[in-house]
Design a protein around this motif. Sequence first.
Motif, PDB file in Angstrom:
ATOM      1  N   ARG A 145      50.261 -31.223   6.898  1.00 25.08           N
ATOM      2  CA  ARG A 145      49.437 -32.433   6.849  1.00 25.08           C
ATOM      3  C   ARG A 145      48.614 -32.631   8.118  1.00 25.08           C
ATOM      4  O   ARG A 145      47.570 -33.266   8.093  1.00 25.08           O
ATOM      5  CB  ARG A 145      50.336 -33.645   6.631  1.00 25.08           C
ATOM      6  CG  ARG A 145      51.016 -33.663   5.275  1.00 25.08           C
ATOM      7  CD  ARG A 145      51.963 -34.844   5.162  1.00 25.08           C
ATOM      8  NE  ARG A 145      52.622 -34.878   3.854  1.00 25.08           N
ATOM      9  CZ  ARG A 145      53.570 -35.752   3.531  1.00 25.08           C
ATOM     10  NH1 ARG A 145      53.961 -36.661   4.421  1.00 25.08           N
ATOM     11  NH2 ARG A 145      54.122 -35.720   2.324  1.00 25.08           N
ATOM     12  N   ALA A 146      49.084 -32.101   9.246  1.00 25.88           N
ATOM     13  CA  ALA A 146      48.373 -32.294  10.519  1.00 25.88           C
ATOM     14  C   ALA A 146      47.260 -31.278  10.740  1.00 25.88           C
ATOM     15  O   ALA A 146      46.499 -31.422  11.699  1.00 25.88           O
ATOM     16  CB  ALA A 146      49.366 -32.220  11.687  1.00 25.88           C
ATOM     17  N   VAL A 147      47.155 -30.259   9.886  1.00 27.25           N
ATOM     18  CA  VAL A 147      46.134 -29.229  10.091  1.00 27.25           C
ATOM     19  C   VAL A 147      44.718 -29.801  10.111  1.00 27.25           C
ATOM     20  O   VAL A 147      43.917 -29.473  11.004  1.00 27.25           O
ATOM     21  CB  VAL A 147      46.284 -28.129   9.012  1.00 27.25           C
ATOM     22  CG1 VAL A 147      45.053 -27.219   8.992  1.00 27.25           C
ATOM     23  CG2 VAL A 147      47.521 -27.297   9.285  1.00 27.25           C
ATOM     24  N   LEU A 155      39.799 -31.080  13.395  1.00 23.10           N
ATOM     25  CA  LEU A 155      38.815 -32.051  13.884  1.00 23.10           C
ATOM     26  C   LEU A 155      38.897 -32.212  15.400  1.00 23.10           C
ATOM     27  O   LEU A 155      37.862 -32.346  16.070  1.00 23.10           O
ATOM     28  CB  LEU A 155      39.053 -33.405  13.204  1.00 23.10           C
ATOM     29  CG  LEU A 155      38.728 -33.474  11.701  1.00 23.10           C
ATOM     30  CD1 LEU A 155      39.085 -34.847  11.151  1.00 23.10           C
ATOM     31  CD2 LEU A 155      37.252 -33.176  11.457  1.00 23.10           C
ATOM     32  N   ALA A 156      40.104 -32.203  15.953  1.00 27.07           N
ATOM     33  CA  ALA A 156      40.236 -32.325  17.404  1.00 27.07           C
ATOM     34  C   ALA A 156      39.626 -31.125  18.124  1.00 27.07           C
ATOM     35  O   ALA A 156      38.953 -31.268  19.150  1.00 27.07           O
ATOM     36  CB  ALA A 156      41.714 -32.476  17.779  1.00 27.07           C
ATOM     37  N   VAL A 157      39.841 -29.918  17.581  1.00 23.75           N
ATOM     38  CA  VAL A 157      39.253 -28.721  18.191  1.00 23.75           C
ATOM     39  C   VAL A 157      37.727 -28.784  18.133  1.00 23.75           C
ATOM     40  O   VAL A 157      37.034 -28.453  19.103  1.00 23.75           O
ATOM     41  CB  VAL A 157      39.790 -27.459  17.478  1.00 23.75           C
ATOM     42  CG1 VAL A 157      39.038 -26.221  17.949  1.00 23.75           C
ATOM     43  CG2 VAL A 157      41.277 -27.301  17.742  1.00 23.75           C
ATOM     44  N   ILE A 158      37.184 -29.236  17.002  1.00 20.40           N
ATOM     45  CA  ILE A 158      35.716 -29.355  16.893  1.00 20.40           C
ATOM     46  C   ILE A 158      35.188 -30.355  17.909  1.00 20.40           C
ATOM     47  O   ILE A 158      34.145 -30.122  18.548  1.00 20.40           O
ATOM     48  CB  ILE A 158      35.338 -29.756  15.457  1.00 20.40           C
ATOM     49  CG1 ILE A 158      35.678 -28.614  14.482  1.00 20.40           C
ATOM     50  CG2 ILE A 158      33.854 -30.088  15.363  1.00 20.40           C
ATOM     51  CD1 ILE A 158      35.451 -28.976  13.025  1.00 20.40           C
ATOM     52  N   ALA A 159      35.879 -31.491  18.076  1.00 17.99           N
ATOM     53  CA  ALA A 159      35.434 -32.497  19.044  1.00 17.99           C
ATOM     54  C   ALA A 159      35.451 -31.948  20.471  1.00 17.99           C
ATOM     55  O   ALA A 159      34.525 -32.198  21.263  1.00 17.99           O
ATOM     56  CB  ALA A 159      36.310 -33.745  18.949  1.00 17.99           C
ATOM     57  N   VAL A 160      36.495 -31.190  20.801  1.00 21.94           N
ATOM     58  CA  VAL A 160      36.565 -30.600  22.144  1.00 21.94           C
ATOM     59  C   VAL A 160      35.441 -29.599  22.357  1.00 21.94           C
ATOM     60  O   VAL A 160      34.800 -29.557  23.425  1.00 21.94           O
ATOM     61  CB  VAL A 160      37.947 -29.951  22.355  1.00 21.94           C
ATOM     62  CG1 VAL A 160      37.969 -29.143  23.644  1.00 21.94           C
ATOM     63  CG2 VAL A 160      39.035 -30.998  22.386  1.00 21.94           C
ATOM     64  N   LEU A 161      35.159 -28.769  21.341  1.00 25.37           N
ATOM     65  CA  LEU A 161      34.069 -27.796  21.471  1.00 25.37           C
ATOM     66  C   LEU A 161      32.722 -28.488  21.646  1.00 25.37           C
ATOM     67  O   LEU A 161      31.889 -28.064  22.458  1.00 25.37           O
ATOM     68  CB  LEU A 161      34.047 -26.880  20.237  1.00 25.37           C
ATOM     69  CG  LEU A 161      35.233 -25.931  20.083  1.00 25.37           C
ATOM     70  CD1 LEU A 161      35.112 -25.131  18.789  1.00 25.37           C
ATOM     71  CD2 LEU A 161      35.317 -24.987  21.275  1.00 25.37           C
ATOM     72  N   ILE A 162      32.493 -29.564  20.884  1.00 22.87           N
ATOM     73  CA  ILE A 162      31.223 -30.298  21.031  1.00 22.87           C
ATOM     74  C   ILE A 162      31.105 -30.878  22.433  1.00 22.87           C
ATOM     75  O   ILE A 162      30.026 -30.840  23.051  1.00 22.87           O
ATOM     76  CB  ILE A 162      31.133 -31.402  19.963  1.00 22.87           C
ATOM     77  CG1 ILE A 162      30.992 -30.772  18.563  1.00 22.87           C
ATOM     78  CG2 ILE A 162      29.967 -32.334  20.231  1.00 22.87           C
ATOM     79  CD1 ILE A 162      31.013 -31.780  17.441  1.00 22.87           C
ATOM     80  N   ALA A 163      32.204 -31.434  22.963  1.00 23.17           N
ATOM     81  CA  ALA A 163      32.162 -31.995  24.320  1.00 23.17           C
ATOM     82  C   ALA A 163      31.881 -30.920  25.362  1.00 23.17           C
ATOM     83  O   ALA A 163      31.093 -31.130  26.297  1.00 23.17           O
ATOM     84  CB  ALA A 163      33.478 -32.711  24.625  1.00 23.17           C
ATOM     85  N   VAL A 164      32.510 -29.743  25.201  1.00 24.37           N
ATOM     86  CA  VAL A 164      32.284 -28.656  26.158  1.00 24.37           C
ATOM     87  C   VAL A 164      30.841 -28.168  26.093  1.00 24.37           C
ATOM     88  O   VAL A 164      30.184 -27.970  27.130  1.00 24.37           O
ATOM     89  CB  VAL A 164      33.278 -27.506  25.891  1.00 24.37           C
ATOM     90  CG1 VAL A 164      32.929 -26.286  26.718  1.00 24.37           C
ATOM     91  CG2 VAL A 164      34.697 -27.960  26.192  1.00 24.37           C
ATOM     92  N   PHE A 165      30.317 -27.977  24.874  1.00 25.58           N
ATOM     93  CA  PHE A 165      28.934 -27.528  24.743  1.00 25.58           C
ATOM     94  C   PHE A 165      27.962 -28.559  25.310  1.00 25.58           C
ATOM     95  O   PHE A 165      26.963 -28.221  25.944  1.00 25.58           O
ATOM     96  CB  PHE A 165      28.611 -27.249  23.278  1.00 25.58           C
ATOM     97  CG  PHE A 165      29.250 -25.996  22.748  1.00 25.58           C
ATOM     98  CD1 PHE A 165      29.485 -24.917  23.579  1.00 25.58           C
ATOM     99  CD2 PHE A 165      29.645 -25.902  21.419  1.00 25.58           C
ATOM    100  CE1 PHE A 165      30.100 -23.768  23.105  1.00 25.58           C
ATOM    101  CE2 PHE A 165      30.256 -24.758  20.933  1.00 25.58           C
ATOM    102  CZ  PHE A 165      30.475 -23.690  21.782  1.00 25.58           C
ATOM    103  N   GLY A 166      28.234 -29.844  25.076  1.00 23.70           N
ATOM    104  CA  GLY A 166      27.368 -30.874  25.637  1.00 23.70           C
ATOM    105  C   GLY A 166      27.380 -30.875  27.149  1.00 23.70           C
ATOM    106  O   GLY A 166      26.333 -31.047  27.786  1.00 23.70           O
ATOM    107  N   LEU A 167      28.565 -30.646  27.741  1.00 23.34           N
ATOM    108  CA  LEU A 167      28.643 -30.590  29.196  1.00 23.34           C
ATOM    109  C   LEU A 167      27.893 -29.382  29.739  1.00 23.34           C
ATOM    110  O   LEU A 167      27.213 -29.469  30.767  1.00 23.34           O
ATOM    111  CB  LEU A 167      30.121 -30.538  29.617  1.00 23.34           C
ATOM    112  CG  LEU A 167      30.404 -30.554  31.121  1.00 23.34           C
ATOM    113  CD1 LEU A 167      29.888 -31.841  31.738  1.00 23.34           C
ATOM    114  CD2 LEU A 167      31.884 -30.389  31.394  1.00 23.34           C
ATOM    115  N   LEU A 168      28.000 -28.241  29.035  1.00 22.57           N
ATOM    116  CA  LEU A 168      27.271 -27.058  29.483  1.00 22.57           C
ATOM    117  C   LEU A 168      25.765 -27.239  29.365  1.00 22.57           C
ATOM    118  O   LEU A 168      25.000 -26.819  30.246  1.00 22.57           O
ATOM    119  CB  LEU A 168      27.723 -25.836  28.673  1.00 22.57           C
ATOM    120  CG  LEU A 168      29.179 -25.393  28.869  1.00 22.57           C
ATOM    121  CD1 LEU A 168      29.507 -24.229  27.958  1.00 22.57           C
ATOM    122  CD2 LEU A 168      29.431 -25.018  30.332  1.00 22.57           C
TER     123      LEU A 168
END
Length: 433
Positions: A43-45, A50-63
């Motif tokens: 159920r947590a998958v 979604l959490a991994v996607i949010a982290v990737l978006i934040a990292v790309f935005g910072l870069l």
Amino acid sequence: MSAPAPERERAAAPGAPDASATPGAVPAEARAVSPTVRTTARRAVPWIVLAVIAVLIAVFGLLLSGGRAGAGTPLDASNPAPAGAKAVAQVLRGQGVTVRAVSSLSEAREAAGDDATVLVSDPNGYLAAAGYRGLAGDGRTLVVVEPGFQALQTLAPGVSAGGEPRAPVSAGCGVRAAERAGRIDPRPTPNTEDAGFPGTFRVTGDGVACFTDGNGRASLVRTTFDDSTVYLLGSSAVLTNEGVDRLGNAALALNLLGSHRTLVWYLPTIDDRPVTGPPDIAALTPGWVTPVVLLLVAVFLAAAVWRGRRFGPLVVENLPVVVRAGETREGRARLYQRSSARLRAADALRIGTLGRLSALVGLPSTATTQEVVDAVAAVLRSDRGRVSEVLLDRIPATDRDLLSLSDDLAELERATAAAVTPQPSAGPDRKNG
């Protein structure tokens, strides 16, 4: 799921009292069935994805932003970031200069007296020609940082843009502030490249050119406008926190801005842009429209409250349709099958079986699960562990195991009913007379 299920199921865990139990009664023992680790992880998958996607978006935005998201307003007197100018403002205050930071033309004109220096930095071109003419008056000194085309045409028509500075330059003029600085480095720093359009000037009319390179391009020009002294500074790097410590940048900044008792630090905003075009709907709307709209809203709310109070409390009514118990049972079974909730389905079957068994063996509805197990084992004269294994302990791992458990529960209930039902006895034979 094709397993048989009772038509009436209790909404409590095995061993708990049903809905008709006496209020306040607490069972002596109850079992809580929790989801397995595998079910919880499945159920947590989606949330993990979604959490991994949010982290990737934040990292790309910072870069993409280069880590400069917190740079603040360029050349702001209160900004300690590399592109800010807090260092110069603090040193001027320490020398007794009153630094007043403003963000509108009206505030700047109000704060600028006869003995004042006005610094203007408008990289976005918000200030119109009339604004520059209003600031350069009454004998005050005006310092324009990286002036655009509008500012040059208004204040110094004989000065034009000459391109980006390429190297450190020496004063080469009789301006006192330039002579004290000696040599400056007007080149933009990495953190101030986006602050404006650093450049140089070519003087073709009135004006004194300072810090001129080999191609005749000056980084500072002194001119006059309406009896006021105007300095055109081509690069904001001379004033920023990151560039003020290079060569004589600090000396030039302090001498230009500290020549009067008051320094008005003016950064124009979009509110200073002149309003053009047709009037908006607010200007065209008559003044009586707003009070009438508010009155209509108040009348609507009053009518809603008035009519709503006449309806009275809610009344419970039976639905005009009849839903067969079998449909409800089959629907719940399909939901259990779709989510592979075998343990929940088994609990539902056991709850119904325990309720019927407690009634068969004559126990009250508040009896615990262990009491029902003991009574059934005594009636059947069977092993208590086997009865407990069927009613409590067995965990179905597959659909086949669930079907087998359902069959065992039904068989246990039939055997108990047969054991507690008295058998008819045969009467004495009658002899024919």
